[in-house]
Scaffold this motif. Structure first.
Motif, PDB file in Angstrom:
ATOM      1  N   ASN A   1      41.875  40.056  51.390  1.00  0.00           N
ATOM      2  CA  ASN A   1      41.405  41.334  51.935  1.00  0.00           C
ATOM      3  C   ASN A   1      41.318  41.296  53.457  1.00  0.00           C
ATOM      4  O   ASN A   1      41.709  42.258  54.127  1.00  0.00           O
ATOM      5  CB  ASN A   1      40.039  41.709  51.357  1.00  0.00           C
ATOM      6  CG  ASN A   1      40.128  42.381  50.013  1.00  0.00           C
ATOM      7  OD1 ASN A   1      41.150  42.958  49.653  1.00  0.00           O
ATOM      8  ND2 ASN A   1      39.057  42.303  49.250  1.00  0.00           N
ATOM      9  N   ARG A   2      40.800  40.205  54.026  1.00  0.00           N
ATOM     10  CA  ARG A   2      40.698  40.106  55.487  1.00  0.00           C
ATOM     11  C   ARG A   2      42.082  40.202  56.129  1.00  0.00           C
ATOM     12  O   ARG A   2      42.247  40.854  57.157  1.00  0.00           O
ATOM     13  CB  ARG A   2      40.012  38.803  55.899  1.00  0.00           C
ATOM     14  CG  ARG A   2      38.508  38.827  55.725  1.00  0.00           C
ATOM     15  CD  ARG A   2      37.846  37.618  56.383  1.00  0.00           C
ATOM     16  NE  ARG A   2      38.251  36.350  55.801  1.00  0.00           N
ATOM     17  CZ  ARG A   2      37.649  35.774  54.765  1.00  0.00           C
ATOM     18  NH1 ARG A   2      36.625  36.351  54.166  1.00  0.00           N
ATOM     19  NH2 ARG A   2      38.069  34.603  54.328  1.00  0.00           N
ATOM     20  N   CYS A   3      43.061  39.561  55.514  1.00  0.00           N
ATOM     21  CA  CYS A   3      44.420  39.597  56.064  1.00  0.00           C
ATOM     22  C   CYS A   3      45.061  40.963  55.888  1.00  0.00           C
ATOM     23  O   CYS A   3      45.724  41.464  56.803  1.00  0.00           O
ATOM     24  CB  CYS A   3      45.288  38.544  55.394  1.00  0.00           C
ATOM     25  SG  CYS A   3      44.741  36.858  55.671  1.00  0.00           S
ATOM     26  N   PHE A   4      44.887  41.562  54.726  1.00  0.00           N
ATOM     27  CA  PHE A   4      45.586  42.803  54.388  1.00  0.00           C
ATOM     28  C   PHE A   4      44.899  44.053  54.927  1.00  0.00           C
ATOM     29  O   PHE A   4      45.549  44.966  55.413  1.00  0.00           O
ATOM     30  CB  PHE A   4      45.736  42.907  52.867  1.00  0.00           C
ATOM     31  CG  PHE A   4      46.739  43.931  52.442  1.00  0.00           C
ATOM     32  CD1 PHE A   4      48.086  43.639  52.420  1.00  0.00           C
ATOM     33  CD2 PHE A   4      46.331  45.199  52.070  1.00  0.00           C
ATOM     34  CE1 PHE A   4      49.017  44.589  52.039  1.00  0.00           C
ATOM     35  CE2 PHE A   4      47.257  46.157  51.689  1.00  0.00           C
ATOM     36  CZ  PHE A   4      48.605  45.849  51.676  1.00  0.00           C
ATOM     37  N   TRP A   5      43.566  44.102  54.810  1.00  0.00           N
ATOM     38  CA  TRP A   5      42.809  45.295  55.206  1.00  0.00           C
ATOM     39  C   TRP A   5      42.066  45.125  56.524  1.00  0.00           C
ATOM     40  O   TRP A   5      41.597  46.098  57.101  1.00  0.00           O
ATOM     41  CB  TRP A   5      41.785  45.670  54.136  1.00  0.00           C
ATOM     42  CG  TRP A   5      42.349  45.913  52.790  1.00  0.00           C
ATOM     43  CD1 TRP A   5      42.200  45.120  51.685  1.00  0.00           C
ATOM     44  CD2 TRP A   5      43.134  47.030  52.352  1.00  0.00           C
ATOM     45  NE1 TRP A   5      42.853  45.672  50.609  1.00  0.00           N
ATOM     46  CE2 TRP A   5      43.432  46.845  50.992  1.00  0.00           C
ATOM     47  CE3 TRP A   5      43.620  48.173  52.997  1.00  0.00           C
ATOM     48  CZ2 TRP A   5      44.188  47.749  50.243  1.00  0.00           C
ATOM     49  CZ3 TRP A   5      44.375  49.080  52.257  1.00  0.00           C
ATOM     50  CH2 TRP A   5      44.649  48.856  50.910  1.00  0.00           C
ATOM     51  N   GLY A   6      41.870  43.887  56.958  1.00  0.00           N
ATOM     52  CA  GLY A   6      41.113  43.644  58.171  1.00  0.00           C
ATOM     53  C   GLY A   6      39.633  43.434  57.920  1.00  0.00           C
ATOM     54  O   GLY A   6      38.856  43.279  58.856  1.00  0.00           O
ATOM     55  N   ASN A   7      39.211  43.414  56.663  1.00  0.00           N
ATOM     56  CA  ASN A   7      37.822  43.129  56.287  1.00  0.00           C
ATOM     57  C   ASN A   7      37.825  42.525  54.889  1.00  0.00           C
ATOM     58  O   ASN A   7      38.809  42.623  54.168  1.00  0.00           O
ATOM     59  CB  ASN A   7      36.951  44.392  56.346  1.00  0.00           C
ATOM     60  CG  ASN A   7      37.374  45.431  55.331  1.00  0.00           C
ATOM     61  OD1 ASN A   7      37.240  45.222  54.126  1.00  0.00           O
ATOM     62  ND2 ASN A   7      37.896  46.553  55.798  1.00  0.00           N
ATOM     63  N   SER A   8      36.722  41.905  54.512  1.00  0.00           N
ATOM     64  CA  SER A   8      36.698  41.191  53.226  1.00  0.00           C
ATOM     65  C   SER A   8      36.465  42.090  52.023  1.00  0.00           C
ATOM     66  O   SER A   8      36.610  41.654  50.892  1.00  0.00           O
ATOM     67  CB  SER A   8      35.634  40.088  53.249  1.00  0.00           C
ATOM     68  OG  SER A   8      34.354  40.636  53.436  1.00  0.00           O
ATOM     69  N   GLU A   9      36.144  43.348  52.249  1.00  0.00           N
ATOM     70  CA  GLU A   9      35.835  44.243  51.133  1.00  0.00           C
ATOM     71  C   GLU A   9      37.014  45.077  50.656  1.00  0.00           C
ATOM     72  O   GLU A   9      37.044  45.516  49.523  1.00  0.00           O
ATOM     73  CB  GLU A   9      34.689  45.201  51.504  1.00  0.00           C
ATOM     74  CG  GLU A   9      33.370  44.511  51.706  1.00  0.00           C
ATOM     75  CD  GLU A   9      33.235  43.961  53.126  1.00  0.00           C
ATOM     76  OE1 GLU A   9      33.861  44.514  54.045  1.00  0.00           O
ATOM     77  OE2 GLU A   9      32.515  42.978  53.299  1.00  0.00           O
ATOM     78  N   GLY A  10      37.965  45.374  51.512  1.00  0.00           N
ATOM     79  CA  GLY A  10      39.069  46.252  51.140  1.00  0.00           C
ATOM     80  C   GLY A  10      38.782  47.687  51.539  1.00  0.00           C
ATOM     81  O   GLY A  10      37.749  47.976  52.127  1.00  0.00           O
TER      82      GLY A  10
END
Length: 134
Positions: A111-120
């Motif tokens: 999520n951190r890589c794809f969305w920029g945060n750990s939650e989505g």
């Protein structure tokens, strides 16, 4: 909530593989290459102390399972980082430790890589329970 499709992943896509009771997540960085948060012998569950973010090939990541790629709606796509930024974030995380099944697992990393945060996108923090199958 994004849907998932079994297919060959493209660079910059978030991927997952079914591990029976849970899903294991990673980021495709090149054809046949992924970065994920896991121990050398499997996922983070088996040996959290040795888990690191590292690069691997598709067959090692899949463990014989089917790799699924996240399919986004147009609205969801607006929240995702570009493929270039997603790959850069995944590469920058290589070597990180601190796996925690509830607070810092493979889904948090992806999520951190794809969305920029750990939650989505627009989702409440699901932590470990986000890895569980419905």
């Amino acid at each position: 909530m994004p849907s998932w499709t079994v297919k060959m992943p493209s660079p910059g896509e978030m991927v997952r593989v079914n591990r029976g009771r849970y899903f294991h997540y990673g980021i495709c960085i090149a054809p046949g290459r992924l970065i994920h948060f896991a121990s050398p012998s499997g996922d983070g569950f088996d040996d959290p102390a040795s888990a690191t973010v590292h690069e691997t090939d598709l067959s090692a990541f899949s463990g014989g399972g089917f790799v699924e790629c996240m399919e986004l709606t147009r609205a969801e796509r607006a929240y995702a980082l570009s493929a270039k930024d997603c790959i850069a974030a995944a590469k920058a995380a290589i070597g990180q430790k601190g796996y925690d099944v509830i607070n810092n697992n493979c889904l948090h990393f992806a999520n951190r890589c794809f969305w920029g945060n750990s939650e989505g996108p627009k989702e409440k923090h699901r932590g470990f329970f986000g890895c569980l199958k419905p």
